[in-house]
Design a protein around this motif. Structure first.
Motif, PDB file in Angstrom:
ATOM      1  N   ASP A  67       0.822  -1.209   0.000  1.00 35.05           N
ATOM      2  CA  ASP A  67       0.000   0.000   0.000  1.00 35.05           C
ATOM      3  C   ASP A  67       0.857   1.261   0.000  1.00 35.05           C
ATOM      4  OD1 ASP A  67      -2.402  -1.410  -0.009  1.00 35.05           O
ATOM      5  OD2 ASP A  67      -2.171  -1.842   2.117  1.00 35.05           O
ATOM      6  N   GLY A  68       1.992   1.205   0.707  1.00 40.77           N
ATOM      7  CA  GLY A  68       2.893   2.360   0.757  1.00 40.77           C
ATOM      8  C   GLY A  68       3.388   2.729  -0.641  1.00 40.77           C
ATOM      9  N   LEU A  71       0.521   4.408  -2.540  1.00 39.57           N
ATOM     10  CA  LEU A  71       0.292   5.767  -2.025  1.00 39.57           C
ATOM     11  C   LEU A  71       1.400   6.707  -2.504  1.00 39.57           C
ATOM     12  CD1 LEU A  71      -0.875   4.777   1.576  1.00 39.57           C
ATOM     13  CD2 LEU A  71      -2.296   5.866  -0.166  1.00 39.57           C
ATOM     14  N   LEU A  91       0.259  -6.233   3.457  1.00 40.22           N
ATOM     15  CA  LEU A  91      -1.191  -6.339   3.354  1.00 40.22           C
ATOM     16  C   LEU A  91      -1.645  -6.160   1.901  1.00 40.22           C
ATOM     17  CD1 LEU A  91      -3.809  -6.637   4.951  1.00 40.22           C
ATOM     18  CD2 LEU A  91      -3.828  -4.171   5.284  1.00 40.22           C
ATOM     19  N   PHE A  93      -3.649  -3.909   0.509  1.00 40.99           N
ATOM     20  CA  PHE A  93      -5.090  -3.697   0.380  1.00 40.99           C
ATOM     21  C   PHE A  93      -5.446  -2.958  -0.908  1.00 40.99           C
ATOM     22  CE2 PHE A  93      -9.371  -2.768   1.593  1.00 40.99           C
ATOM     23  CZ  PHE A  93      -9.689  -3.790   2.475  1.00 40.99           C
ATOM     24  N   ASN A 137      -6.175   8.118   1.101  1.00 32.58           N
ATOM     25  CA  ASN A 137      -6.637   7.464   2.329  1.00 32.58           C
ATOM     26  C   ASN A 137      -7.254   8.475   3.291  1.00 32.58           C
ATOM     27  OD1 ASN A 137      -6.097   4.765   1.932  1.00 32.58           O
ATOM     28  ND2 ASN A 137      -4.162   4.750   3.047  1.00 32.58           N
ATOM     29  N   GLU A 138      -6.386   9.331   3.855  1.00 26.33           N
ATOM     30  CA  GLU A 138      -6.890  10.237   4.879  1.00 26.33           C
ATOM     31  C   GLU A 138      -5.980  11.436   5.124  1.00 26.33           C
ATOM     32  OE1 GLU A 138      -3.867   8.305   6.109  1.00 26.33           O
ATOM     33  OE2 GLU A 138      -5.491   6.922   6.508  1.00 26.33           O
ATOM     34  N   THR A 175     -11.801   4.794   0.535  1.00 26.14           N
ATOM     35  CA  THR A 175     -10.585   3.975   0.348  1.00 26.14           C
ATOM     36  C   THR A 175      -9.813   3.867   1.662  1.00 26.14           C
ATOM     37  OG1 THR A 175     -10.436   4.702  -1.935  1.00 26.14           O
ATOM     38  CG2 THR A 175      -8.423   3.791  -0.977  1.00 26.14           C
ATOM     39  N   THR A 178     -10.476   1.542   5.492  1.00 34.79           N
ATOM     40  CA  THR A 178      -9.919   0.275   5.982  1.00 34.79           C
ATOM     41  C   THR A 178      -8.511   0.465   6.558  1.00 34.79           C
ATOM     42  OG1 THR A 178      -9.312  -0.128   3.678  1.00 34.79           O
ATOM     43  CG2 THR A 178     -11.275  -1.238   4.486  1.00 34.79           C
ATOM     44  N   TYR A 180      -6.189   3.781   8.670  1.00 36.26           N
ATOM     45  CA  TYR A 180      -6.093   4.446   9.983  1.00 36.26           C
ATOM     46  C   TYR A 180      -7.484   4.661  10.600  1.00 36.26           C
ATOM     47  CZ  TYR A 180      -3.017   7.317  13.035  1.00 36.26           C
ATOM     48  OH  TYR A 180      -2.258   7.809  14.045  1.00 36.26           O
ATOM     49  N   SER A 183      -8.773   1.743  12.479  1.00 37.28           N
ATOM     50  CA  SER A 183      -8.108   1.564  13.776  1.00 37.28           C
ATOM     51  C   SER A 183      -8.657   2.553  14.808  1.00 37.28           C
ATOM     52  CB  SER A 183      -6.603   1.768  13.633  1.00 37.28           C
ATOM     53  OG  SER A 183      -6.092   0.922  12.649  1.00 37.28           O
ATOM     54  N   ASP A 235      -1.932  10.499   4.142  1.00 36.76           N
ATOM     55  CA  ASP A 235      -1.660   9.158   3.584  1.00 36.76           C
ATOM     56  C   ASP A 235      -0.338   8.571   4.063  1.00 36.76           C
ATOM     57  OD1 ASP A 235      -4.000   9.364   2.132  1.00 36.76           O
ATOM     58  OD2 ASP A 235      -3.044   9.805   0.217  1.00 36.76           O
ATOM     59  N   GLN A 237       2.375   9.837   3.785  1.00 40.55           N
ATOM     60  CA  GLN A 237       3.394  10.205   2.788  1.00 40.55           C
ATOM     61  C   GLN A 237       3.881  11.630   2.972  1.00 40.55           C
ATOM     62  OE1 GLN A 237       4.280   7.756   0.458  1.00 40.55           O
ATOM     63  NE2 GLN A 237       2.894   6.595   1.761  1.00 40.55           N
TER      64      GLN A 237
END
Ligand code: NAD
Ligand code: ATP
Length: 278
Positions: A67-68, A71, A91, A93, A137-138, A175, A178, A180, A183, A235, A237
């Motif tokens: 995923d990293g 991103l 993972l 995802f 993501n966020e 997206t 699932t 952060y 969690s 993200d 990043q």
């Protein structure tokens, strides 16, 4: 058709697979460019095909990693280039196929037997300026001092939605739901929905719960702790520390992320992957 190839730099198998993908596409007669960071870790590519990710102007990017890696590609490329993610992550995802499916997936891509999955992104404005990258993501608004609480107020479409004392606030896309946000107690959001999740991170008050709002809504966040900086992380990043008086606004971005998919299946695909996460 023109392709871009990117691999995570810290895994020899990912770099080797990147070379096999590059070679297959070149031998098949396509133009291929390779990310200069990938080249730095595997010198076998033709030097004339090396470009920084920022300059990629291709039809598809083949991203080999987790995923990293996906991103990172999303953050560095300037155009909305469809990404085919090959999972060499923990993972993965956001990736589409496993390494053993690589050449089958490439054949399907070349035959036009795929579809594009468009995902919404969020844009963060700092004192009214869109000066930071969009989030796939966020956007995470985090305490600048680990172990110290931040006091935030956040407004939705101009109305006060909550006032929290917490480690932070996660503002996530479907997206990112699932990642952060999950969690932080947020729900799984079906990626076909156009909504935003707002999830407080370890809030002091039991009444501060995650919420789901329309993606078109405007979110204004104010730091009420006048002596403490906050950290904005996008993200995982991009990071920046913001002075206490900074006005943060988050809105739907006009840009989208685009992924190559071979199946429209969401259930049980994503829900099975979630089980792998725990
Ligand atoms: N406590 C947490 O759960 C936590 C903390 C920090 C960051 N993150 C997530 O990590 C992301 C950055 O990923 P990275 O790989 O660069 O960092 P990383 O190396 O710290 O890995 C974070 C983990 O989150 C997973 N992940 C990332 N995006 C996901 C998604 N959309 N759905 C499900 N899982 C996802 C990754 O596979 C990885 O296992 C952030 O955008 C954030 O969503 C999660
Ligand atoms: N070329 C690169 N430049 C900067 N960072 C990189 C590069 N390649 C890999 N990384 C970093 O190495 C780490 C591992 O990569 P990646 O996220 O793709 O795999 P993972 O963490 O095993 O997978 P997942 O995110 O699916 O759990 C990430 O933190 C990623 O950002």
């Amino acid at each position: 058709m023109k392709f871009g190839v990117v691999a995570r730099r810290d895994k020899a198998e990912a770099l080797k697979l990147a070379y096999r993908v590059y070679d297959f596409l070149k031998v098949s007669g396509y133009d291929v460019v390779v990310d200069e960071d990938t080249y730095r870790y595997l010198r076998e590519f033709d030097e004339s095909d090396i470009l920084p990710l920022e300059d990629f102007d291709v039809d598809f990017i083949i991203a080999i990693g987790g995923d990293g890696t996906i991103l990172r590609v999303e953050h560095k490329t300037k155009k909305e280039i469809p990404i085919l993610g090959i999972n060499m992550g923990t993972l993965g995802f956001l990736t589409e196929v496993e390494p053993h499916e690589t050449f089958f997936a490439l054949s399907k891509l070349l035959e036009g037997d795929y579809f594009i999955d468009e995902r919404i992104k969020l844009r963060t404005y700092i004192d009214g300026e869109a000066s930071v990258p969009d989030a796939l993501n966020e956007a995470a608004i985090l305490t600048g001092i680990p172990g110290k609480i931040i006091h935030l107020k956040y407004y939705i479409d101009g109305g006060l939605a909550d006032e929290i004392r917490a480690d932070g606030l996660i503002v996530s896309t479907p997206t990112g739901s699932t990642g952060y946000a999950m969690s932080a107690g947020g729900p799984f959001i079906d990626p076909r929905l156009s909504v935003t999740v707002i999830a407080p991170l370890a809030p002091l008050a039991l009444s501060s719960r995650p919420m789901v709002i329309p993606a078109e809504s405007r979110i204004d966040i104010r730091n009420m702790t006048i002596t403490r900086e906050i950290l904005l992380a996008i993200d995982g990043q991009f990071y920046t520390y913001l002075p206490p008086e900074t006005e943060i606004t988050i809105k739907l971005s006009p840009r989208r992320a685009r992924f190559v998919r071979f199946t429209e299946e969401i259930y049980p695909k994503y829900t099975m992957r979630l089980k792998k996460r725990f």
